[in-house]
Design an enzyme around this catalytic site. Structure first.
Site, PDB file in Angstrom:
ATOM      1  N   ASP A 494       0.824  -1.204   0.000  1.00  0.00           N
ATOM      2  CA  ASP A 494       0.000   0.000   0.000  1.00  0.00           C
ATOM      3  C   ASP A 494       0.867   1.267   0.000  1.00  0.00           C
ATOM      4  O   ASP A 494       1.973   1.272   0.547  1.00  0.00           O
ATOM      5  CB  ASP A 494      -0.891  -0.032   1.246  1.00  0.00           C
ATOM      6  CG  ASP A 494      -1.963   1.022   1.247  1.00  0.00           C
ATOM      7  OD1 ASP A 494      -2.660   1.163   0.232  1.00  0.00           O
ATOM      8  OD2 ASP A 494      -2.107   1.710   2.279  1.00  0.00           O
ATOM      9  N   GLU A 523       1.491  -0.268  -4.946  1.00  0.00           N
ATOM     10  CA  GLU A 523       0.333   0.586  -5.213  1.00  0.00           C
ATOM     11  C   GLU A 523       0.857   1.953  -5.648  1.00  0.00           C
ATOM     12  O   GLU A 523       1.309   2.749  -4.839  1.00  0.00           O
ATOM     13  CB  GLU A 523      -0.567   0.757  -3.995  1.00  0.00           C
ATOM     14  CG  GLU A 523      -1.836   1.519  -4.373  1.00  0.00           C
ATOM     15  CD  GLU A 523      -2.405   2.409  -3.270  1.00  0.00           C
ATOM     16  OE1 GLU A 523      -3.485   2.996  -3.494  1.00  0.00           O
ATOM     17  OE2 GLU A 523      -1.780   2.529  -2.209  1.00  0.00           O
ATOM     18  N   ASP A 588     -10.769   1.763  -4.434  1.00  0.00           N
ATOM     19  CA  ASP A 588     -10.449   3.175  -4.222  1.00  0.00           C
ATOM     20  C   ASP A 588     -11.022   4.094  -5.290  1.00  0.00           C
ATOM     21  O   ASP A 588     -10.852   5.310  -5.192  1.00  0.00           O
ATOM     22  CB  ASP A 588      -8.927   3.368  -4.178  1.00  0.00           C
ATOM     23  CG  ASP A 588      -8.317   2.900  -2.870  1.00  0.00           C
ATOM     24  OD1 ASP A 588      -8.973   3.080  -1.824  1.00  0.00           O
ATOM     25  OD2 ASP A 588      -7.209   2.347  -2.888  1.00  0.00           O
TER      26      ASP A 588
END
Length: 768
Positions: A494, A523, A588
């Site tokens: 992340d 990410e 997201d």
């Protein structure tokens, strides 16, 4: 809006600082095409936007003293934003487009206009694309006679954080030599790139006593600060500062960069665990017993209800991320056959570790599966059951921050195991004290620590802490190693840009030493070249692909969108390019169907049907393109949803009262199976596009003597295209999607192939 006055104040009030429009229109990033320009009396920016957007105006580093507070305005087309300072106070106004950029002087010199360099043309730059360190690269530029001097400038890029710091350091200035070539001159030179990195280059020309630059084009690249998609560049008058030059970007990777062999064959099924399937009601989160930080939690008794949105009047409380459905590992295990039947072979799961929220990015314990999802033993059972079906499992976590409600931080004194901020007090004696940075000069109500992007619930870790690095990956039993040993096949990390590069280099070395075939995925949302040099990651979440393909499927002009994809083909090392996680929907961003027009219960049947046709077009492109496609749970049965939390709706299982679209599911399965069954679509090299017009994109894939020809059409009418086949391509093809007569071959004539493409879809042909 007033035009700038005739009399100008040359000195900008903020000096050399560049301000950017940062908001919902660009994911709050500092992008060059949203950079303000000071002129005379104010900062100006021309934009073309529609709809309501929230934004701030700030520099790249989010310097508090330079940040203009958030505003929300409605845009309808072309506008000029004006930022003026009156008595030191910022004033923002929005009006019709009136600003004329004084630096955008058109070039009229015919010799300067004849300059030409295309970074993707082998006669201009060879070899093509990203290269291993130690490679000599030949450069050429052509022009009409009359260029007095031509210089190639090679630079090395520095990029830090989420693009907050971006600058170039000059490495070489190489004089170019001309040679007559018909009516033009061909200027050439070469450079050996000895070190991995992302480099920039541009050309400086002297013509008739004037200086020009030949630079990257003005294309905007999704999420990416720098303008320019490479390919054919443009000429401009030499700017007063080199920082205004748009560099062509050139990637040099480590010679020994290897990606796990299985990565190119991966077809992901992407799950947000709380919303996928409740397989064990006994572990459901329980209001009154379980807590979200210092709040109660909410539980959806109706599996098919919408996620709660505080403040919307839906009856939920005022707290975000504290509503749960009960999805768990048992539910995923129960539905492995559903996933396998779809054609997927790799599970990507958003975080499973114990955490207070429903999304679990606020880690409370890296060593324990969240009790609402099951146990560590349940995770091992999942990986065994997945492996039995030929499937792998990719885990997700953040090493940038933990939760404030964690055993490591313990702001709310719920764990009482020596947290660094247990009970809201800094505890220097804590075994985790060195994991965080505290500012003891701050007094209440100020918090003595920094939360990631200002979120106090996510205290940032000190990534330079040797103790944290040992815990995360440095020790033989580090967190990364533990979960690989329990059956994980790799890691998706992340918010990778917020973690220093040296951390990722050590991390990668440790992961690969423990499990060489473990896949590492970052990410990132912008051009991720710097992460794919062989020293950090194998792959990234390909948001540029997502936006380009969804915008194309929604009817966007392919001529504007294909350069985004071509940049990736050129900039990413081929081994990483074929391992990219190619997304359409994510937890997201709004789901693909939402982006394509299906806005939920309010959409009529015709709108839903059209959105689904557009989704199938996007899926066809996704399954035929290099990179590992990812299907977000529920997309295959028609789930839609906008911004968080609507994009995290539960899967509508029929036995829970849901209404899965099984017809759509069958069509998605057909497209996934097409990729699964044809190695050329998984591993075949991608050539330059055969054809691009407003509606049609055609390209080839080649694997040995196997060829695939793919052509897609986003028009609502059939399109006929005539394609010139590349050298070596076969002349006879079989239509994989059954267009025309059953089993009728498609035959080229004289090296050309004419195809009729159905509306809002395409064709895939195989030949050898």
């Amino acid at each position: 809006m007033k035009r700038p006055p005739a009399r100008c104040t040359p000195q900008a009030p903020l000096g050399e600082v560049t301000l950017f429009l940062r908001g919902t229109m660009n994911n709050w990033a500092a992008l060059e095409d949203h950079a303000f320009q000071y002129h005379c009396d104010a900062y100006y920016l021309n934009v073309e936007l529609s709809g309501q957007h929230e934004f701030k105006i700030a520099d790249a580093a989010w310097t508090p003293a330079l940040t203009v507070p958030a505003q929300r305005l409605r845009f309808e087309g072309e506008h000029t934003l004006r930022l003026a300072y009156r008595g030191g106070r910022p004033q923002v106004t929005l009006g019709p487009r009136t600003f004329a950029d004084p630096l955008a002087k058109p070039v009229t010199d015919p010799v300067a206009l004849s300059l030409r360099h295309d970074s993707r043309a082998l006669d201009h730059k060879s070899p093509f694309g990203a290269v291993p360190a130690g490679t000599r690269v030949d450069f050429a530029l052509t022009a009409l006679p009359g260029v007095n001097r031509l210089t190639l400038v090679i630079e090395r890029r520095r990029l830090e954080g989420n693009q907050e710091r971006l600058d170039y350091t000059e490495l070489a200035r190489l004089p170019m030599q001309p040679q007559r070539q018909g009516t033009h001159e061909r200027w050439t030179t070469h450079h050996r790139f000895d070190e991995p990195g992302v480099h920039g280059y541009w050309f400086e020309a002297e013509i008739g006593g004037r200086r020009f630059v030949f630079q990257n084009n003005r294309d905007s690249v999704y999420w990416t600060r720098e303008q320019g998609s490479n390919g054919l560049g443009t000429v401009a008058e030499a700017p007063p500062q080199t920082r205004r030059i748009r560099r062509f970007r050139h990637t040099v990777h480590a010679p020994d960069f290897r990606v796990p062999k299985w990565a190119a064959d991966a077809i992901y099924y992407y799950i947000f665990p709380d919303r996928f399937r409740n397989g064990d009601p006994a572990n459901d989160p329980t209001p009154g017993r379980d807590r979200y930080q210092n709040h109660d939690i909410e539980f959806h008794a109706d599996w098919n209800s919408r996620p709660y949105r505080p403040g919307s009047g839906d009856g939920s409380d005022a707290v975000h991320n504290n509503d749960f459905y009960g999805g768990d590992l048992a539910g995923i295990i129960d539905k492995l056959d559903h996933i396998r039947a779809l054609g997927a072979n790799t599970l990507y799961l958003t975080p499973l570790f114990q955490a207070a929220s429903n999304h679990k990015y606020d880690t409370a314990d890296y060593t324990r599966i969240d009790p609402a999802f099951g146990s560590n033993a349940d995770f091992e059972r999942l990986t065994r059951e997945a492996a039995r079906r030929g499937m792998r499992v990719i885990l997700d976590t953040s090493l940038n921050h933990t939760g404030s409600d964690s055993i490591y931080f313990d702001r709310y004194a719920r764990f009482k195991r020596g947290g660094a901020f247990e009970g809201g007090r800094v505890r220097p004696q804590s075994p985790y004290a060195s994991w965080y940075r505290f500012d003891l000069s701050k007094r209440a109500p100020q918090l003595p620590y920094t939360g990631w992007v200002g979120v106090a619930d996510l205290p940032e870790l000190d990534k330079s802490s040797p103790d944290f690095r040992r815990f995360a990956f440095g020790a033989p039993d580090g967190v990364m190693q533990q979960w690989l040993d329990r059956g994980a096949a790799g890691w998706r990390m992340d918010v990778a840009p917020w973690v220093p590069d040296d951390f990722w280099r050590e991390w990668r070395a440790a992961v690969k030493a423990h499990r060489p075939d473990a896949l590492t995925i970052a990410e990132t949302w912008f051009d991720a070249s710097k992460f794919l040099l062989g020293d950090m990651f194998d792959s990234t979440m390909n948001y540029i692909f997502r936006n380009a393909v969804l915008d194309y499927a929604a009817g966007g002009d392919a001529r504007r969108l294909v350069p985004q994809l071509e940049l990736l083909r050129e900039a990413y090392p081929p081994q990483a390019f074929h391992a990219l996680m190619n997304l359409l929907s994510t937890h997201d961003q709004p789901r693909a169907l939402h982006h394509l027009g299906h806005r939920g219960a309010g959409s009529d049947a015709a709108t839903v049907a059209l959105a689904q046709r557009r989704l199938k077009l996007a899926l066809l492109f996704q399954m035929a393109y290099p990179g590992a496609p990812a299907v977000y749970y529920g997309d295959e049965v028609g789930v839609t949803g906008g911004e968080d939390p609507d994009n995290r709706a539960p899967f509508p299982w029929a036995d829970t009262g849901g209404q899965p679209d099984t017809a759509l599911q069958a069509q998605v399965q057909q497209l996934v199976t097409l990729r699964r069954d044809h190695a050329v679509l998984r591993r075949g090299t991608l050539g330059a596009p055969l054809h691009v017009d407003a509606h049609v994109i055609a390209f080839t894939r080649q694997l040995g003597d196997q060829w695939a020809l793919v052509a897609t059409n986003n028009a609502d009418t059939a399109q006929t295209v005539s394609l010139t086949l590349p050298p070596g391509a076969p002349g006879r093809y079989a239509d994989a999607l059954g267009a025309g007569a059953v089993d009728a071959p498609v035959q080229a004539e004289g090296g050309r192939l004419t195809l009729v493409l159905p509306p809002l879809f395409g064709r895939v042909l195989f030949g050898r």
